[in-house]
Design a protein around this motif. Structure first.
Motif, PDB file in Angstrom:
ATOM      1  N   UNK A 237     -13.481   8.295  -5.288  1.00  0.00           N
ATOM      2  CA  UNK A 237     -12.146   7.817  -4.513  1.00  0.00           C
ATOM      3  C   UNK A 237     -12.657   7.072  -3.378  1.00  0.00           C
TER       4      UNK A 237
ATOM      5  N   UNK B 174      -5.936   6.291  -5.962  1.00  0.00           N
ATOM      6  CA  UNK B 174      -6.889   7.255  -6.735  1.00  0.00           C
ATOM      7  C   UNK B 174      -6.186   8.232  -7.437  1.00  0.00           C
ATOM      8  N   UNK B 175      -4.855   8.275  -7.512  1.00  0.00           N
ATOM      9  CA  UNK B 175      -4.126   9.287  -8.364  1.00  0.00           C
ATOM     10  C   UNK B 175      -3.283   8.896  -9.392  1.00  0.00           C
TER      11      UNK B 175
ATOM     12  N   UNK C 109       4.481  13.724  -8.921  1.00  0.00           N
ATOM     13  CA  UNK C 109       4.630  15.064  -8.692  1.00  0.00           C
ATOM     14  C   UNK C 109       4.518  15.120  -7.026  1.00  0.00           C
ATOM     15  N   UNK C 110       3.860  14.375  -6.107  1.00  0.00           N
ATOM     16  CA  UNK C 110       3.558  14.720  -4.815  1.00  0.00           C
ATOM     17  C   UNK C 110       4.973  14.657  -4.070  1.00  0.00           C
ATOM     18  N   UNK C 111       5.799  13.572  -4.621  1.00  0.00           N
ATOM     19  CA  UNK C 111       7.083  13.519  -4.090  1.00  0.00           C
ATOM     20  C   UNK C 111       8.177  14.488  -4.149  1.00  0.00           C
TER      21      UNK C 111
ATOM     22  N   UNK D 226      -2.107  18.401  -5.463  1.00  0.00           N
ATOM     23  CA  UNK D 226      -1.668  17.018  -5.499  1.00  0.00           C
ATOM     24  C   UNK D 226      -1.426  16.553  -3.855  1.00  0.00           C
ATOM     25  N   UNK D 227      -0.693  17.536  -2.834  1.00  0.00           N
ATOM     26  CA  UNK D 227      -0.372  17.141  -1.745  1.00  0.00           C
ATOM     27  C   UNK D 227      -1.579  16.863  -0.887  1.00  0.00           C
TER      28      UNK D 227
ATOM     29  N   UNK E  30      -5.016   5.854 -13.447  1.00  0.00           N
ATOM     30  CA  UNK E  30      -4.796   5.720 -11.933  1.00  0.00           C
ATOM     31  C   UNK E  30      -3.782   4.673 -11.446  1.00  0.00           C
TER      32      UNK E  30
ATOM     33  N   UNK F 167       0.696  12.121 -11.019  1.00  0.00           N
ATOM     34  CA  UNK F 167       0.409  12.743  -9.646  1.00  0.00           C
ATOM     35  C   UNK F 167       1.255  12.077  -8.610  1.00  0.00           C
TER      36      UNK F 167
ATOM     37  N   UNK G 253     -14.295  11.825  -9.297  1.00  0.00           N
ATOM     38  CA  UNK G 253     -13.413  10.922  -9.121  1.00  0.00           C
ATOM     39  C   UNK G 253     -13.963   9.765  -8.014  1.00  0.00           C
TER      40      UNK G 253
ATOM     41  N   UNK H 226       9.474   6.997  -7.725  1.00  0.00           N
ATOM     42  CA  UNK H 226       9.142   8.106  -6.672  1.00  0.00           C
ATOM     43  C   UNK H 226      10.672   8.523  -5.974  1.00  0.00           C
TER      44      UNK H 226
ATOM     45  N   UNK I   9       6.906  11.162   2.590  1.00  0.00           N
ATOM     46  CA  UNK I   9       7.372  11.794   1.151  1.00  0.00           C
ATOM     47  C   UNK I   9       7.724  13.319   1.551  1.00  0.00           C
TER      48      UNK I   9
ATOM     49  N   UNK J 209       2.151   8.001   4.368  1.00  0.00           N
ATOM     50  CA  UNK J 209       2.843   7.830   2.990  1.00  0.00           C
ATOM     51  C   UNK J 209       3.024   9.243   2.642  1.00  0.00           C
TER      52      UNK J 209
ATOM     53  N   UNK K 126       5.721  15.467   3.223  1.00  0.00           N
ATOM     54  CA  UNK K 126       4.899  16.453   3.151  1.00  0.00           C
ATOM     55  C   UNK K 126       4.476  16.818   4.846  1.00  0.00           C
TER      56      UNK K 126
ATOM     57  N   UNK L 274       0.666  -1.422   0.092  1.00  0.00           N
ATOM     58  CA  UNK L 274      -0.010   0.090   0.052  1.00  0.00           C
ATOM     59  C   UNK L 274       0.906   1.255   0.143  1.00  0.00           C
ATOM     60  N   UNK L 275       1.847   1.213  -0.567  1.00  0.00           N
ATOM     61  CA  UNK L 275       2.918   2.462  -0.701  1.00  0.00           C
ATOM     62  C   UNK L 275       2.227   3.444  -1.740  1.00  0.00           C
ATOM     63  N   UNK L 276       1.368   3.253  -2.551  1.00  0.00           N
ATOM     64  CA  UNK L 276       1.087   4.246  -3.713  1.00  0.00           C
ATOM     65  C   UNK L 276      -0.147   4.801  -3.253  1.00  0.00           C
ATOM     66  N   UNK L 277      -0.576   6.044  -4.093  1.00  0.00           N
ATOM     67  CA  UNK L 277      -1.739   6.867  -3.899  1.00  0.00           C
ATOM     68  C   UNK L 277      -2.622   5.957  -4.966  1.00  0.00           C
TER      69      UNK L 277
ATOM     70  N   UNK M  68      -5.438  12.704   1.675  1.00  0.00           N
ATOM     71  CA  UNK M  68      -6.697  12.154   1.511  1.00  0.00           C
ATOM     72  C   UNK M  68      -6.475  10.467   1.440  1.00  0.00           C
ATOM     73  N   UNK M  69      -5.604  10.024   0.557  1.00  0.00           N
ATOM     74  CA  UNK M  69      -5.163   8.918   0.055  1.00  0.00           C
ATOM     75  C   UNK M  69      -4.513   7.974   1.246  1.00  0.00           C
TER      76      UNK M  69
ATOM     77  N   UNK N  43      -4.656  15.581  -2.070  1.00  0.00           N
ATOM     78  CA  UNK N  43      -5.035  14.568  -2.376  1.00  0.00           C
ATOM     79  C   UNK N  43      -4.230  13.239  -1.964  1.00  0.00           C
TER      80      UNK N  43
END
Lengths: 291, 215, 297
Positions: C288, B92-93, B100-102, C160-161, B127, B97, C286, B143, C175, C171, C177, B87-90, C166-167, C163
């Motif tokens: 989600x 629903x992105x 980018x979040x990283x 993006x951050x 996704x 993305x 979406x 990432x 990263x 994690x 944040x 579960x290390x990824x997002x 939210x997810x 979201x």
């Protein structure tokens, strides 16, 4: 008003909250859903008793029993049509559904009975009995007695009946309970029925002491939820203790604050407990509030 | 130069000891294999380094600076990256993305170059939930690459991954090693460990049981 | 007459579009259910009205409406640092009720349940926005500005951050944040725009009292967000348009006005239930939350 009077008022309010809080905490324990419409189940119960006793002219105790039965059915219906399709959804989807059911029930009742206040025609305003520096009416004594009797019944249901044991098993570990052959959906339905019956009883008692209106269930339910948090989610003794804690604090609180802030006191306690003692007074572990 | 140093780390959960008095130093550019049975404290050790849990006692130093008193996000900003067991990824992105979040730059070219390196560039706007287990792991590698992390913690990156993707992952690790990254790898396959790592630490019930150099 | 009626609906749509966009930032992007959103709306309304009626210019009242609401947003973000999901939602609900309780009881400031009548229409650069048409122009400008600002923020790294939080907060934090700071910013920005909406509402209706800012107001805005699709600004605007217009035909079938209000609420609530069961991703959103199973064990 004297201090003793505020304490007695707190005990009366606590008894009313407890009848709602028991169902809330049982349902939360099993489904992790905040049953926001539980207060509306109580409100509908009060109106059912109104129809039986005022419209049909039957004695109020008959109305009380009919209300309890109707409450149980309504609780099961809410579970079946609003919550069951949403199992396994994100935690707050169930909460949104419950809020929607709450608004739906308020407005359906308002549509049929109007928004104005109604009463049970209990005759002229009772003169209270005076003792130890406070006044209490017969109705209020009855509320406390009935509430305590129903709490004892709850204890019996949970500890002594098969359904009660199964409900505790499902609340503890649903998958394990199912693997032992327990039909968890049936247990959930029974829990809704039982909790909602108590709520309907609470609704009638609240209406006896004050009066009926479509919004009457909202605040008692939020306070009952505060009681559930104070007592520790999922714990029935905790919910009862929490109810008296909330009832007493808000009534004694207005000894110091303007009485308009009575509701705010309960909400403040709710936030403080959520933040600083989410496991409640009795609870030991954090019940997954912080994952 | 010492990249990472742990000084007598202990962690208890209730009465259970997860880590007891664990100390070691890891030089920059080396790859450390972390082995031990289930419940020996391997993942807990990574969690302590990234402050996902706080140790009961002990210190963590990164490049000579004490870091265990920093919040998790500040530790991450020092250049410590991680690949999770599950579960290390997002989900629903999109893949882009997720990259980018990283980082703090939204540089799409850079992100595409990296997705290309891990073989996922065709799916950049999908996704992440649509990826296979191995592809998700590769996205996590993407990432740490875009973040340019200096210390990379890998928690069983090969578990449940198809053979083809395992090869790809090993390739990516090799590339990171060439770039001089410091790596800690949790892995069960002893052949693979010998292939990838320079050093080996064995944990047993939370204690450091054995330390070996492979060269 | 018909023109005035249509303009009235358009103005309401604009005010609610600002509210629903501000709520989707929190609930749709960041995944935090705010059941106290009406409190920000109320704080903005009272802040603006009290300043303007004390003689300050409208622009100052308008900015203060957003600013004061944003401060309360920062305050409400504190529970969000410790609570998740439905518990956070209940804490926000309690916050909203406490604010309402203060509005009802601090009568020296708010006149309590009597409300504040005779609120002046706004005046900017010498123009008085006292006609329906000019007021509509004012609100649509604010809607567009809100859209542009939120679009810019949410399409960029900030969005993006959010979201990512939210997810999976852990994690996101691993990263780099700063989750706490981001949540605080999300609450503040969301409250800021809700406060602006409050100011526009108060100076349009020209009367405010605590009953305009109840839980059912929050639920209506939430319904707009869910209907439009969580995490979609365009969806939030669409949700506002649909839900303001939807109950209007009820006015024309000759029902007594008290029943219209109840039927409206019944339609809203029934629609919300059907929607989250049948189409949880809304019109533009979406999906989600559809796949996330709450961890109950």
């Amino acid at each position: 008003m004297v201090f003793q009077q505020l304490v007695v008022n707190g005990i009366i309010a606590g008894s009313e909250y407890a009848l709602l809080a028991i169902g809330l905490t049982l349902i939360f324990g099993i489904l992790r859903i905040i049953h926001f419409a539980h207060g509306e189940v109580a409100m509908v119960g009060a109106y059912v008793a109104f129809v039986v006793s005022v419209s049909l002219g039957l004695p109020l105790p008959v109305g009380f029993v009919v209300a309890i039965c109707f409450g149980a059915l309504l609780g099961m219906a809410v579970n079946r049509f609003a919550f069951k399709p949403l199992r396994k959804q994100h935690v707050w989807i169930g909460l949104i559904a419950a809020i929607a059911v709450s608004i739906l029930l308020q407005n359906i009742i308002a549509l049929f009975f109007g928004n104005e206040i109604k009463t049970y025609n209990l005759g002229p305003v009772e003169k209270g009995m005076e003792m130890f520096g406070f006044i209490i009416t017969k109705t209020q004594v009855l509320i406390i007695v009935v509430a305590v009797a129903l709490m004892i019944l709850t204890w019996f249901f949970i500890k002594k009946t098969k359904t009660g044991q199964q409900a505790r098993a499902v609340a503890d570990n649903r998958h394990l309970a199912e693997s032992l052959g327990i039909d968890s959906e049936k247990v959930i339905a029974s829990t809704f029925a039982f909790g909602s019956a108590l709520a309907a009883a609470g609704g009638v008692l609240i209406a006896m002491e004050t009066n009926l209106d479509p919004m009457m269930g909202l605040m008692p339910n939020i306070k009952a939820f505060a009681a559930v948090i104070v007592g520790g989610v999922g714990s029935v003794p905790g919910a009862i203790l929490g109810s008296y804690f909330i009832g007493l604090t808000e009534n004694i609180g207005i000894w110091y604050l303007p009485s308009g802030y009575k509701d705010a006191i309960a909400f403040f306690i709710l936030i403080v407990f959520l933040l600083f003692r989410p496991q409640g007074i009795l609870g030991k572990k954090k019940e997954g509030i912080e994952q | 130069m010492i990249a990472l140093e742990l000084k007598s780390i202990s962690k208890h959960f209730g009465g259970v000891t997860a880590l007891e008095n664990v100390s070691f130093k890891l030089e920059q550019g080396k790859t450390l294999g972390l082995i031990g049975g289930n419940g020996s404290g391997k993942t807990t050790l990574l969690n302590v380094i990234t402050k996902m849990i706080s140790p009961n006692s002990g210190e963590v130093h990164f490049k000579g600076k004490r870091v265990d008193n920093l919040p998790a996000y500040k530790i991450a900003r020092l250049g410590i990256g991680r690949i999770f067991q599950i579960g290390g990824i997002f989900n629903n992105m999109t893949l882009l993305e997720n990259l980018f979040v990283a980082t703090n730059s939204g540089n799409e070219e850079e992100a595409e170059r990296i997705l290309n390196e891990v073989g996922l560039v065709q799916k950049k706007n999908e996704k992440a939930a649509t990826l296979s287990g191995g592809q998700q792991r590769l996205l996590e590698f993407g990432r740490v690459m875009i973040r340019n992390d200096e210390l990379i913690l890998l928690d069983e990156p090969f578990a449940g991954v198809s053979e083809g993707n395992c090869k790809k992952i090993e390739e990516v690790i090799g590339k990171l090693q060439k770039e001089g990254k410091t790596i800690i790898l949790i892995e069960h396959d002893s052949k693979r460990i010998k292939r990838i790592c320079n050093q080996l630490i064995e944990l047993d019930e939370g204690k450091l049981a054995k330390k070996t150099n492979i060269d | 007459m018909i023109e005035a009626y249509l303009l009235h609906l358009l103005i309401l749509i604009c005010i609610y579009a600002i509210l629903s966009m501000s709520l989707t930032l929190l609930t749709g992007y960041t995944g935090m259910l705010n059941l106290g959103h009406a409190a920000f709306f109320a704080i903005g309304a009272y802040a603006s009205v009290l300043l303007v009626m004390a003689g300050f210019p409208f622009w100052l009242g308008f900015l203060a409406a957003g600013g004061v609401a944003a401060l309360f947003g920062v305050l409400l973000s504190i529970p969000s640092l410790r609570l998740r999901g439905d518990f956070l939602a209940i804490a926000t609900l309690a916050f909203g009720e406490i604010i309402r309780s203060i509005m009802l009881n601090w009568t020296e400031l708010t006149r309590g349940p009597l409300g504040i009548p005779g609120i002046p229409k706004p005046e900017l650069f010498g123009i008085v926005f006292d006609s329906m048409l000019t007021y509509f122009v004012l609100t649509i400008v604010v809607v567009l500005a809100t859209y542009v600002v939120l679009k810019y923020l949410l399409d960029g790294k900030f969005g993006i951050a959010l979201k990512a939080i939210r997810e999976n907060e852990l994690i996101a934090e691993s990263l780099g944040k700063d989750v706490k700071m981001l949540k605080m910013q999300a609450f503040a920005i969301s409250a800021l725009f809700a406060g602006f909406a409050g100011s526009l509402f108060a100076h349009y209706i020209t009367f405010i009292d605590p009953s305009s800012f109840t839980l059912s107001e929050t639920v209506l805005v939430l319904l707009m967000v869910v209907l439009g699709g969580l995490g979609s600004l365009v969806g939030s605007i669409a949700g506002a348009i649909i839900l303001i217009l939807l109950p209007e035909p009820l006015r024309f079938i000759g029902l007594p006005s008290s029943m219209v209000g109840q039927l409206r609420q019944i339609i809203y609530a029934g629609l919300l239930i059907v929607l989250i069961i049948k189409r949880p991703k809304g019109l533009f959103g979406e999906q989600w939350f559809g796949g996330i199973v709450s961890d109950s064990s």
